[in-house]
Design a protein around this motif. Structure first.
Motif, short mmCIF file in Angstrom:
data_model
loop_
_atom_site.label_atom_id
_atom_site.label_comp_id
_atom_site.label_asym_id
_atom_site.label_seq_id
_atom_site.Cartn_x
_atom_site.Cartn_y
_atom_site.Cartn_z
N MET A 1 51.52 1.21 46.10
CA MET A 1 51.54 1.84 44.78
C MET A 1 52.89 1.63 44.10
SD MET A 1 49.45 5.29 45.87
CE MET A 1 49.09 5.90 44.25
N LYS A 2 53.93 1.64 44.89
CA LYS A 2 55.25 1.37 44.31
C LYS A 2 55.32 -0.07 43.80
CE LYS A 2 57.91 4.76 46.96
NZ LYS A 2 59.02 4.97 47.93
N ASN A 3 54.75 -0.99 44.58
CA ASN A 3 54.75 -2.39 44.15
C ASN A 3 53.94 -2.59 42.87
OD1 ASN A 3 56.31 -3.09 46.36
ND2 ASN A 3 54.53 -3.62 47.64
N LEU A 4 52.95 -1.74 42.66
CA LEU A 4 52.14 -1.83 41.43
C LEU A 4 52.82 -1.19 40.24
CD1 LEU A 4 48.58 -1.07 42.87
CD2 LEU A 4 49.50 -3.28 42.13
N GLY A 5 53.99 -0.59 40.43
CA GLY A 5 54.73 -0.01 39.32
C GLY A 5 54.55 1.47 39.14
N TYR A 6 53.88 2.13 40.09
CA TYR A 6 53.69 3.58 39.97
C TYR A 6 55.04 4.29 40.07
CZ TYR A 6 48.57 3.32 40.44
OH TYR A 6 47.25 3.07 40.24
N GLY A 7 55.34 5.13 39.12
CA GLY A 7 56.57 5.91 39.11
C GLY A 7 57.79 5.13 38.68
N LYS A 8 57.64 3.86 38.30
CA LYS A 8 58.79 3.04 37.92
C LYS A 8 59.32 3.49 36.56
CE LYS A 8 60.20 -1.77 37.34
NZ LYS A 8 59.74 -3.18 37.34
N GLY A 9 60.65 3.71 36.53
CA GLY A 9 61.29 4.10 35.28
C GLY A 9 61.28 5.59 35.01
N TYR A 10 60.76 6.39 35.93
CA TYR A 10 60.73 7.83 35.69
C TYR A 10 62.12 8.43 35.86
CZ TYR A 10 59.92 12.82 36.42
OH TYR A 10 60.00 14.18 36.34
N LYS A 11 62.53 9.28 34.93
CA LYS A 11 63.82 9.93 34.97
C LYS A 11 63.64 11.37 35.41
CE LYS A 11 65.54 7.02 31.20
NZ LYS A 11 66.09 7.00 29.81
N TYR A 12 64.35 11.74 36.50
CA TYR A 12 64.27 13.09 37.06
C TYR A 12 65.18 14.00 36.25
CZ TYR A 12 64.17 16.79 40.60
OH TYR A 12 64.00 17.99 41.27
N ASN A 13 64.59 14.86 35.45
CA ASN A 13 65.34 15.62 34.45
C ASN A 13 66.48 16.46 35.01
OD1 ASN A 13 62.41 15.20 33.60
ND2 ASN A 13 63.37 15.67 31.64
N PRO A 14 66.33 17.16 36.13
CA PRO A 14 67.44 17.98 36.61
C PRO A 14 68.70 17.19 36.96
CG PRO A 14 65.40 18.66 37.65
CD PRO A 14 65.11 17.41 36.93
N MET A 15 68.60 15.87 37.12
CA MET A 15 69.77 15.08 37.46
C MET A 15 70.60 14.75 36.23
SD MET A 15 68.16 12.44 40.27
CE MET A 15 69.75 11.61 40.40
N TYR A 16 70.10 15.06 35.05
CA TYR A 16 70.83 14.71 33.83
C TYR A 16 71.33 15.99 33.16
CZ TYR A 16 68.55 10.19 34.46
OH TYR A 16 68.11 8.99 34.97
N LYS A 17 72.54 15.91 32.64
CA LYS A 17 73.12 17.04 31.93
C LYS A 17 72.65 17.09 30.48
CE LYS A 17 77.32 17.21 34.77
NZ LYS A 17 78.79 17.16 34.78
N THR A 18 72.23 16.01 29.95
CA THR A 18 71.78 15.95 28.56
C THR A 18 70.27 15.75 28.55
OG1 THR A 18 72.16 13.55 28.52
CG2 THR A 18 73.98 14.97 27.81
N PRO A 19 69.62 16.06 27.42
CA PRO A 19 68.17 15.85 27.32
C PRO A 19 67.80 14.41 27.58
CG PRO A 19 68.95 17.20 25.49
CD PRO A 19 70.18 16.71 26.20
N VAL A 20 66.68 14.22 28.20
CA VAL A 20 66.21 12.90 28.61
C VAL A 20 65.19 12.40 27.59
CG1 VAL A 20 64.99 11.61 30.39
CG2 VAL A 20 66.64 13.40 31.03
N GLU A 21 65.38 11.18 27.17
CA GLU A 21 64.41 10.53 26.28
C GLU A 21 63.30 9.93 27.15
OE1 GLU A 21 64.22 10.45 23.05
OE2 GLU A 21 66.07 11.57 22.66
N GLN A 22 62.14 10.53 27.13
CA GLN A 22 61.04 10.08 27.97
C GLN A 22 59.71 10.56 27.38
OE1 GLN A 22 60.77 9.65 32.72
NE2 GLN A 22 60.99 11.75 32.00
#
Length: 567
Positions: free
Chosen positions: A528-549
């Motif tokens: 599933m990872k090879n098929l692109g599942y979850g690719k590019g997802y930004k985990y919001n708690p890791m960012y101090k600023t709002p995430v564009e997603q």
């Protein structure tokens, strides 16, 4: 000597001995004196032969002679002897006089009207509500909206043009009484009237009545009216039995029901009948019905501070029985407590009167100025004791169930705490399940209050748990507290409206539903990872600023379900 032998023999009607006609009168005088206790010299004891009043039925000829004897005795020999007094009557009182006295007492004559003994006899047998059922439209009380003067239905009934009807109304409003009046009117007009109850009748019973109606119509041109009480008890297939015969006029159907015909009667049958909505009787109508009942029983009504010189029922001072009185306030209270149900009112009146007659207590009543007389008094407390509580009309499985919960919901939504408490009490006092009300409150907490007061949902769930723990009647105050809290709380349908918009979007979407974006999909396996599942997802708690997603599918990008949708 030959003339004496040729003289015809006559049988004595008392001792049945055969004597010459010239000797019958003196012999009969001796027989009558012997019947009154005087011995007849030279005659056999009366017990050797049966008397006229006690003669056992013999052959047919004996029966014919027995029928002829009373006329001969009364017309020839009893004239001038105590005014037609029968020799077998004890105490010198004739059977005719006893019968006349009994009829006069039964009819409530001057010697018995208003007295306890005659009143107890009147209350025996049929219930008071059945005994006082009117026979004509002139005596019908209430329902002026549908049966008043110049109304269409009244004109049809008076002209004996009876259409197929469905009488819908609460218990005791006059449905069966109206059918009873139609029955009396139709019988005078030569129309057959057949009554069936859906609680006991079967489909075969209905078919038998319809078959008889077809024969009556074909052979004698005679109409048939079929009255079905509690018609909602018939299922859909049983109701279909009426359809072709009501359609072609074989029978005129009159159904009575306490349930909403829209839910309980076939639509095809409703289209062939006219629905007559009867309402609960007004207090004025109930008072008129109760006054009619009191007059028929011969009970005098006493107003507040009323001192009457004589009994309106005609009871005299010579009567050994005590007169019966009822307070006017007691009748007014009964008219209010019965909640528009005439049957409940009349049964309550009957119960109160019978209870007082059974107790036999007397109360001194001032019926003349400066004087008093003993009598049985029925007060307001006696009426209340018979009813125990107010008669509340509520059907847990019928339309009233949904009407009351709707009224409660809308009263809380409108922030009317008094109306909310009223409708809650109507349901609980009528026997509603408190857990049903509590479940509706849980729904209300999110539907109408929502984010305006997030604690409302906690209150509703706590109320449900409390009702589950302790039950009625203790839990009624828990529900009352929750209802008042919700009525006073701020209201917000933001969440409810947004979710409704989402459902509308799903229902109106054309084509296949859009797939979940790859970066939002879960990737538990390497494939599933090879098929692109979850690719590019930004985990919001890791960012101090709002995430564009983006989180919506590409086709719904930019959609705001919280905005008012354009109509």
């Amino acid at each position: 000597m030959e003339g004496a032998e040729e003289e015809a023999l006559v049988r004595c009607p008392v001792c049945l001995r055969e004597l010459p006609g010239s000797h019958i009168n003196p012999h009969l005088d001796r027989c009558l004196r012997a019947a009154e206790g005087e011995a007849e010299p030279g005659a056999s004891p009366p017990c050797k032969r049966p008397r006229l009043a006690a003669a056992p039925p013999g052959s047919r000829a004996d029966g014919e002679r027995e029928e002829a004897r009373p006329a001969a005795v009364c017309s020839l020999f009893h004239k001038g002897r105590g005014g037609g007094q029968s020799p077998a009557a004890p105490g010198g009182k004739s059977g005719a006089r006893r019968e006349e006295a009994a009829v006069r007492a039964e009819a409530g004559g001057p010697a018995a009207a208003g007295s306890g003994a005659s009143l107890a006899r009147k209350l025996e047998g049929k219930p008071l509500a059945e005994r006082l059922r009117p026979d004509t439209l002139g005596d019908y009380v209430g329902q002026e909206r549908v049966l008043g003067a110049q109304t269409l239905l009244r004109s049809l009934l008076e002209s004996h043009e009876i259409p197929s009807l469905v009488l819908w109304g609460p218990p005791g409003c006059g449905k069966t009484t109206l059918a009873h009046i139609i029955a009396n009117s139709s019988k005078k007009n030569g129309t057959r009237f057949v009554t069936l109850s859906a609680t006991s009748a079967k489909t075969n019973d209905v078919r038998d009545v319809i078959s008889q109606a077809q024969n009556e119509k074909r052979l004698f041109k005679r109409k048939t009216i079929l009255f079905i009480d509690e018609i909602h008890r018939f299922n859909k297939s049983q109701q279909d039995t009426f359809l072709p015969h009501v359609e072609c006029g074989t029978v005129t159907l009159i159904g009575a029901t306490t349930e909403n015909p829209s839910f309980q009667v076939n639509a095809a049958l409703l289209s062939r009948c006219r629905v007559i909505v009867l309402e609960k009787l007004s207090v004025e109508a109930m008072e008129a019905i109760l006054m009619r009942a009191v007059r028929s029983l011969g009970v005098q009504v006493l107003g507040q501070g009323d001192q009457r010189g004589s009994s309106a029922t005609g009871s005299s001072s010579e009567s050994s029985e005590l007169p019966v009185y009822i307070e006017e306030k007691a009748l007014n209270t009964l008219a209010y407590l019965c909640d528009g149900d005439a049957r409940t009112a009349l049964n309550g009146l009957q119960l109160a009167v019978q209870a007082r007659l059974a107790v036999g207590k007397t109360t001194a009543l001032n019926v003349t100025k400066g004087g008093s007389a003993e009598g049985i008094l029925i007060t307001e407390e006696h009426v209340k004791e018979g009813l125990q509580r107010s008669h509340i009309l509520y059907d847990r499985a019928g339309e009233e169930h949904y009407n009351c919960i709707s009224a409660l919901h809308k009263s809380m939504r409108g922030s009317d705490e008094n109306a909310s408490l009223y409708w809650l009490a109507r349901m609980l006092e009528g026997g509603e399940d408190p857990l049903y009300v509590a479940r509706r409150l849980v729904r209300f907490a999110s539907e109408d209050i929502g984010l305006a007061d997030p604690l409302a949902l906690t209150q509703a769930v706590a109320a449900y748990q409390g009702c589950h723990f302790i039950g009625m009647p203790e839990c009624e105050v828990i529900l009352a507290q929750c209802v008042v809290y919700f009525a006073r709380a701020p209201k917000s349908i933001e969440v409810y409206r947004a979710y409704s918009n989402v459902k509308e979007c799903l229902r109106t979407h054309t084509g296949p539903l859009p797939p979940v974006p790859l970066h939002l999909r879960n990737a538990p396996t390497r494939l599933m990872k090879n098929l692109g599942y979850g690719k590019g997802y930004k985990y919001n708690p890791m960012y101090k600023t709002p995430v564009e997603q983006d989180y919506l599918p590409e086709e719904l990008k930019g959609t705001d379900f919280f905005r008012e949708r354009e109509t």
